[in-house]
Design a protein around this motif. Structure first.
Motif, PDB file in Angstrom:
ATOM      1  N   ASP A  84      14.728  66.656 -16.780  1.00  0.00           N
ATOM      2  CA  ASP A  84      13.380  66.106 -16.945  1.00  0.00           C
ATOM      3  C   ASP A  84      13.363  64.625 -16.574  1.00  0.00           C
ATOM      4  OD1 ASP A  84      10.543  66.183 -18.011  1.00  0.00           O
ATOM      5  OD2 ASP A  84      11.444  64.699 -19.373  1.00  0.00           O
ATOM      6  N   ARG A  88      11.209  62.866 -13.634  1.00  0.00           N
ATOM      7  CA  ARG A  88      10.308  61.738 -13.924  1.00  0.00           C
ATOM      8  C   ARG A  88      10.629  60.546 -13.016  1.00  0.00           C
ATOM      9  NH1 ARG A  88       7.354  61.828 -18.748  1.00  0.00           N
ATOM     10  NH2 ARG A  88       7.671  63.734 -19.921  1.00  0.00           N
ATOM     11  N   ARG A  91       9.207  61.598  -9.604  1.00  0.00           N
ATOM     12  CA  ARG A  91       7.747  61.697  -9.484  1.00  0.00           C
ATOM     13  C   ARG A  91       7.002  60.471  -9.972  1.00  0.00           C
ATOM     14  NH1 ARG A  91       8.241  66.971 -12.200  1.00  0.00           N
ATOM     15  NH2 ARG A  91       7.654  65.738 -13.981  1.00  0.00           N
ATOM     16  N   GLU A  92       7.358  60.016 -11.162  1.00  0.00           N
ATOM     17  CA  GLU A  92       6.562  58.965 -11.791  1.00  0.00           C
ATOM     18  C   GLU A  92       7.402  58.193 -12.812  1.00  0.00           C
ATOM     19  OE1 GLU A  92       2.245  58.408 -13.968  1.00  0.00           O
ATOM     20  OE2 GLU A  92       3.036  60.427 -13.751  1.00  0.00           O
ATOM     21  N   SER A  95       6.293  57.091 -16.268  1.00  0.00           N
ATOM     22  CA  SER A  95       6.085  58.050 -17.356  1.00  0.00           C
ATOM     23  C   SER A  95       7.259  58.066 -18.332  1.00  0.00           C
ATOM     24  CB  SER A  95       5.851  59.460 -16.798  1.00  0.00           C
ATOM     25  OG  SER A  95       7.059  59.997 -16.270  1.00  0.00           O
ATOM     26  N   ILE A  96       8.334  57.366 -18.000  1.00  0.00           N
ATOM     27  CA  ILE A  96       9.507  57.323 -18.876  1.00  0.00           C
ATOM     28  C   ILE A  96       9.251  56.316 -19.993  1.00  0.00           C
ATOM     29  CG2 ILE A  96      11.985  56.878 -19.010  1.00  0.00           C
ATOM     30  CD1 ILE A  96      12.010  57.487 -15.916  1.00  0.00           C
ATOM     31  N   HIS A 100      11.653  58.747 -24.657  1.00  0.00           N
ATOM     32  CA  HIS A 100      12.466  59.594 -23.780  1.00  0.00           C
ATOM     33  C   HIS A 100      13.913  59.121 -23.778  1.00  0.00           C
ATOM     34  CE1 HIS A 100       8.550  60.605 -21.704  1.00  0.00           C
ATOM     35  NE2 HIS A 100       9.073  61.797 -21.964  1.00  0.00           N
TER      36      HIS A 100
END
Length: 141
Positions: A84, A88, A91-92, A95-96, A100
Protein backbone atom coordinates in the motif's frame (compact mmCIF):
# COMPACT_ATOMS: atom_id res chain seq x y z
CA UNK A 1 16.86 -1.49 -22.11
CA UNK A 2 20.32 -0.36 -21.04
CA UNK A 3 21.64 -0.04 -24.60
CA UNK A 4 18.63 2.06 -25.57
CA UNK A 5 18.93 4.08 -22.38
CA UNK A 6 22.51 4.93 -23.42
CA UNK A 7 21.05 7.43 -25.90
CA UNK A 8 20.82 9.65 -22.81
CA UNK A 9 23.98 9.38 -20.72
CA UNK A 10 22.23 11.31 -17.95
CA UNK A 11 19.33 8.82 -17.77
CA UNK A 12 21.65 5.83 -18.05
CA UNK A 13 23.93 7.19 -15.32
CA UNK A 14 20.99 7.88 -13.03
CA UNK A 15 19.55 4.42 -13.62
CA UNK A 16 22.88 2.69 -12.96
CA UNK A 17 23.54 4.67 -9.79
CA UNK A 18 20.03 4.14 -8.39
CA UNK A 19 20.06 0.46 -9.34
CA UNK A 20 23.42 -0.03 -7.64
CA UNK A 21 22.27 1.89 -4.55
CA UNK A 22 19.08 -0.17 -4.23
CA UNK A 23 21.15 -3.36 -4.01
CA UNK A 24 21.97 -2.11 -0.50
CA UNK A 25 18.30 -1.83 0.47
CA UNK A 26 17.40 -3.27 3.86
CA UNK A 27 13.87 -4.23 2.80
CA UNK A 28 13.74 -7.90 1.81
CA UNK A 29 13.61 -8.76 -1.87
CA UNK A 30 10.53 -10.90 -1.18
CA UNK A 31 8.68 -7.73 -0.19
CA UNK A 32 10.40 -5.41 -2.66
CA UNK A 33 9.49 -7.61 -5.62
CA UNK A 34 5.84 -7.59 -4.54
CA UNK A 35 5.91 -3.79 -4.41
CA UNK A 36 7.48 -3.78 -7.88
CA UNK A 37 4.78 -6.12 -9.18
CA UNK A 38 2.03 -3.89 -7.79
CA UNK A 39 3.59 -0.78 -9.36
CA UNK A 40 4.28 -2.39 -12.73
CA UNK A 41 0.77 -3.87 -12.89
CA UNK A 42 -0.47 -0.28 -12.83
CA UNK A 43 2.27 1.36 -14.88
CA UNK A 44 1.81 -1.06 -17.76
CA UNK A 45 5.34 -2.19 -18.53
CA UNK A 46 4.77 -5.84 -19.40
CA UNK A 47 8.53 -6.54 -19.64
CA UNK A 48 9.11 -5.13 -16.14
CA UNK A 49 6.13 -6.98 -14.72
CA UNK A 50 7.37 -10.24 -16.22
CA UNK A 51 10.86 -9.66 -14.80
CA UNK A 52 9.58 -8.87 -11.31
CA UNK A 53 7.28 -11.90 -11.29
CA UNK A 54 10.23 -14.10 -12.24
CA UNK A 55 12.37 -12.50 -9.51
CA UNK A 56 9.60 -12.98 -6.94
CA UNK A 57 9.37 -16.67 -7.86
CA UNK A 58 13.15 -16.96 -7.61
CA UNK A 59 12.97 -15.53 -4.07
CA UNK A 60 10.33 -18.06 -3.05
CA UNK A 61 7.17 -15.96 -3.32
CA UNK A 62 4.19 -18.20 -3.97
CA UNK A 63 2.00 -17.72 -7.04
CA UNK A 64 -1.01 -16.77 -4.91
CA UNK A 65 1.00 -13.98 -3.29
CA UNK A 66 2.21 -12.78 -6.69
CA UNK A 67 -1.41 -12.64 -7.82
CA UNK A 68 -2.29 -10.65 -4.69
CA UNK A 69 0.61 -8.27 -5.34
CA UNK A 70 -0.77 -7.63 -8.84
CA UNK A 71 -4.00 -6.61 -7.10
CA UNK A 72 -2.05 -4.39 -4.69
CA UNK A 73 -2.26 -6.48 -1.54
CA UNK A 74 -1.01 -9.52 0.38
CA UNK A 75 -2.49 -12.09 2.74
CA UNK A 76 0.15 -10.91 5.25
CA UNK A 77 -1.10 -7.62 6.73
CA UNK A 78 2.42 -6.28 7.27
CA UNK A 79 3.37 -6.91 3.64
CA UNK A 80 0.03 -5.54 2.46
CA UNK A 81 0.83 -2.33 4.35
CA UNK A 82 4.18 -2.01 2.54
CA UNK A 83 2.57 -2.67 -0.84
CA UNK A 84 0.00 0.00 0.00
CA UNK A 85 2.83 2.41 0.83
CA UNK A 86 4.51 1.64 -2.49
CA UNK A 87 1.30 2.32 -4.39
CA UNK A 88 0.77 5.56 -2.47
CA UNK A 89 4.31 6.66 -3.33
CA UNK A 90 3.58 5.80 -6.96
CA UNK A 91 0.13 7.40 -7.21
CA UNK A 92 -0.11 10.13 -4.63
CA UNK A 93 2.70 10.64 -2.12
CA UNK A 94 0.73 13.38 -0.37
CA UNK A 95 -1.74 10.71 0.76
CA UNK A 96 0.89 9.24 3.10
CA UNK A 97 0.19 10.33 6.66
CA UNK A 98 2.03 10.09 9.94
CA UNK A 99 -0.51 7.40 10.86
CA UNK A 100 0.54 5.31 7.84
CA UNK A 101 4.17 5.53 8.88
CA UNK A 102 3.30 4.71 12.50
CA UNK A 103 1.31 1.69 11.29
CA UNK A 104 4.34 0.45 9.32
CA UNK A 105 6.55 0.87 12.36
CA UNK A 106 3.91 -1.04 14.32
CA UNK A 107 4.37 -3.92 11.89
CA UNK A 108 8.05 -3.90 12.80
CA UNK A 109 9.48 -2.04 9.81
CA UNK A 110 12.43 0.26 10.38
CA UNK A 111 12.61 3.78 9.01
CA UNK A 112 15.29 2.53 6.61
CA UNK A 113 12.97 -0.18 5.24
CA UNK A 114 10.16 2.36 4.89
CA UNK A 115 12.49 4.75 3.04
CA UNK A 116 13.64 1.91 0.77
CA UNK A 117 10.11 1.77 -0.65
CA UNK A 118 10.60 5.21 -2.21
CA UNK A 119 13.75 3.96 -3.96
CA UNK A 120 12.01 0.80 -5.17
CA UNK A 121 9.14 2.82 -6.62
CA UNK A 122 11.48 5.40 -8.17
CA UNK A 123 13.50 2.67 -9.90
CA UNK A 124 10.29 1.05 -11.17
CA UNK A 125 8.95 4.36 -12.42
CA UNK A 126 12.20 5.03 -14.30
CA UNK A 127 12.58 1.59 -15.86
CA UNK A 128 8.89 1.05 -16.58
CA UNK A 129 8.31 4.46 -18.14
CA UNK A 130 11.50 4.17 -20.16
CA UNK A 131 10.61 0.69 -21.44
CA UNK A 132 7.12 1.79 -22.44
CA UNK A 133 8.53 4.85 -24.24
CA UNK A 134 11.26 2.79 -25.95
CA UNK A 135 8.84 0.02 -26.94
CA UNK A 136 10.66 -2.70 -25.01
CA UNK A 137 8.63 -5.90 -25.31
CA UNK A 138 8.33 -9.02 -23.17
CA UNK A 139 10.18 -12.17 -24.10
CA UNK A 140 6.90 -13.40 -25.61
CA UNK A 141 6.44 -10.50 -27.93
Amino acid sequence: MVSTMAHSPAVLGGYLQLSRAMKRAKLSRRIGERISIAVQARQGCAACLEAHIAAAHAHGVETAEIDRAREGTSADLAIAAMIDLGLRVYREPTSITDEHVADLRGHGYSDREIADVVGIVALNLLTGAFNVLAGVKTTDG
